[in-house]
Design a protein around this motif. Structure first.
Motif, PDB file in Angstrom:
ATOM      1  N   UNK A   1       0.814  -1.215   0.000  1.00 34.24           N
ATOM      2  CA  UNK A   1       0.000   0.000   0.000  1.00 34.24           C
ATOM      3  C   UNK A   1       0.849   1.267   0.000  1.00 34.24           C
ATOM      4  N   UNK A   2       2.008   1.234   0.613  1.00 33.52           N
ATOM      5  CA  UNK A   2       2.869   2.410   0.673  1.00 33.52           C
ATOM      6  C   UNK A   2       3.480   2.792  -0.661  1.00 33.52           C
ATOM      7  N   UNK A   3       3.502   1.893  -1.621  1.00 34.39           N
ATOM      8  CA  UNK A   3       4.120   2.168  -2.921  1.00 34.39           C
ATOM      9  C   UNK A   3       3.130   2.645  -3.982  1.00 34.39           C
ATOM     10  N   UNK A   4       1.841   2.447  -3.740  1.00 35.33           N
ATOM     11  CA  UNK A   4       0.827   2.847  -4.710  1.00 35.33           C
ATOM     12  C   UNK A   4       0.493   4.327  -4.496  1.00 35.33           C
ATOM     13  N   UNK A   5       0.553   5.141  -5.547  1.00 35.32           N
ATOM     14  CA  UNK A   5       0.208   6.565  -5.403  1.00 35.32           C
ATOM     15  C   UNK A   5      -1.212   6.732  -4.853  1.00 35.32           C
ATOM     16  N   UNK A   6      -1.457   7.770  -4.078  1.00 41.13           N
ATOM     17  CA  UNK A   6      -2.730   7.940  -3.372  1.00 41.13           C
ATOM     18  C   UNK A   6      -3.978   7.868  -4.248  1.00 41.13           C
ATOM     19  N   UNK A   7      -3.984   8.435  -5.420  1.00 35.02           N
ATOM     20  CA  UNK A   7      -5.178   8.438  -6.248  1.00 35.02           C
ATOM     21  C   UNK A   7      -5.405   7.161  -7.022  1.00 35.02           C
ATOM     22  N   UNK A   8      -4.516   6.208  -6.934  1.00 39.88           N
ATOM     23  CA  UNK A   8      -4.581   5.007  -7.780  1.00 39.88           C
ATOM     24  C   UNK A   8      -4.995   3.751  -7.019  1.00 39.88           C
TER      25      UNK A   8
ATOM     26  N   UNK B   1       8.135  -4.616  -4.715  1.00 33.36           N
ATOM     27  CA  UNK B   1       7.868  -6.037  -4.504  1.00 33.36           C
ATOM     28  C   UNK B   1       6.908  -6.240  -3.336  1.00 33.36           C
ATOM     29  N   UNK B   2       6.046  -7.205  -3.477  1.00 35.22           N
ATOM     30  CA  UNK B   2       5.112  -7.606  -2.423  1.00 35.22           C
ATOM     31  C   UNK B   2       4.578  -8.988  -2.779  1.00 35.22           C
ATOM     32  N   UNK B   3       3.817  -9.555  -1.881  1.00 33.62           N
ATOM     33  CA  UNK B   3       3.244 -10.875  -2.113  1.00 33.62           C
ATOM     34  C   UNK B   3       1.952 -10.705  -2.910  1.00 33.62           C
ATOM     35  N   UNK B   4       2.072 -10.710  -4.214  1.00 33.09           N
ATOM     36  CA  UNK B   4       0.943 -10.451  -5.109  1.00 33.09           C
ATOM     37  C   UNK B   4      -0.120 -11.542  -4.973  1.00 33.09           C
ATOM     38  N   UNK B   5       0.301 -12.784  -4.892  1.00 29.97           N
ATOM     39  CA  UNK B   5      -0.646 -13.891  -4.764  1.00 29.97           C
ATOM     40  C   UNK B   5      -1.474 -13.804  -3.489  1.00 29.97           C
ATOM     41  N   UNK B   6      -0.839 -13.455  -2.386  1.00 28.77           N
ATOM     42  CA  UNK B   6      -1.562 -13.342  -1.114  1.00 28.77           C
ATOM     43  C   UNK B   6      -2.564 -12.196  -1.159  1.00 28.77           C
ATOM     44  N   UNK B   7      -2.195 -11.095  -1.803  1.00 27.58           N
ATOM     45  CA  UNK B   7      -3.112  -9.960  -1.903  1.00 27.58           C
ATOM     46  C   UNK B   7      -4.326 -10.317  -2.757  1.00 27.58           C
TER      47      UNK B   7
ATOM     48  N   UNK C   1       9.109   1.143  -5.860  1.00 23.15           N
ATOM     49  CA  UNK C   1       9.714   2.294  -5.191  1.00 23.15           C
ATOM     50  C   UNK C   1      10.632   3.037  -6.148  1.00 23.15           C
ATOM     51  N   UNK C   2      11.220   2.347  -7.116  1.00 21.72           N
ATOM     52  CA  UNK C   2      12.119   2.963  -8.085  1.00 21.72           C
ATOM     53  C   UNK C   2      11.377   3.855  -9.072  1.00 21.72           C
TER      54      UNK C   2
END
Length: 157
Positions: free
Chosen positions: A46-53, A107-113, A146-147
């Motif tokens: 959640x911290x990597x996704x821009x607020x409006x998206x 990176x994150x656990x896409x499958x778990x989300x 993050x990049x």
């Protein structure tokens, strides 16, 4: 009092009562809210996704449950009804087929989300709208790294 003991004045017979209908739009709004809540629990993403998206996009197709006849109710055995749990006795208003599109951090656990979205949306649509969800697809439309947030609009290669 006049009339039979089992009859109450002003009560509409079961076969003549109205029906509850839940529209596609309402089911989509419920699913979007639940998906947003489910994804909010994954703080690393959640911290990597821009607020409006963050808002998940949901497309849905609702099909009402077929009307049950008196013969269908009579055919059910009393033993079968007693074995059902309280949740199963809730009237099912139909079924909703959904496609949810999300944007996640990487990176994150896409499958778990995606599994959390699928599980929670299915459970809450059943509880809130009284509908089964036999088909729910979760697609990841975009990953945010993050990049990529620090490079402006340039694409990372």
């Amino acid at each position: 009092m006049s009339g039979e003991a089992g009859e109450r004045p002003g009560v509409v017979p079961r076969g003549e009562r109205g029906a509850t209908a839940v529209t596609d739009r309402v089911v989509a709004k419920i699913a979007a809210r639940v998906a947003r809540e489910a994804l909010g629990r994954f703080t690393e993403s959640a911290g990597r996704v821009p607020p409006g998206r963050r808002t998940p996009h949901v497309s849905t197709s609702v099909r009402r449950a077929p009307e049950r006849t008196g013969a269908g109710r009579d055919a059910e055995s009393a033993a079968g009804r007693d074995a059902e749990s309280a949740d199963d006795r809730q009237a099912v208003l139909g079924e909703a087929r959904m496609h949810i599109t999300v944007e996640l951090g990487y990176p994150s656990d896409i499958g778990a989300q995606c599994a959390a979205v699928r599980r929670e949306v299915t459970e809450r649509i059943r509880a809130w709208a009284g509908m089964e969800v036999p088909d729910l697809a979760v697609s990841v439309e975009r990953l945010y790294s993050a990049h990529t947030r620090h490079t402006g609009r340039e694409r990372v290669r």
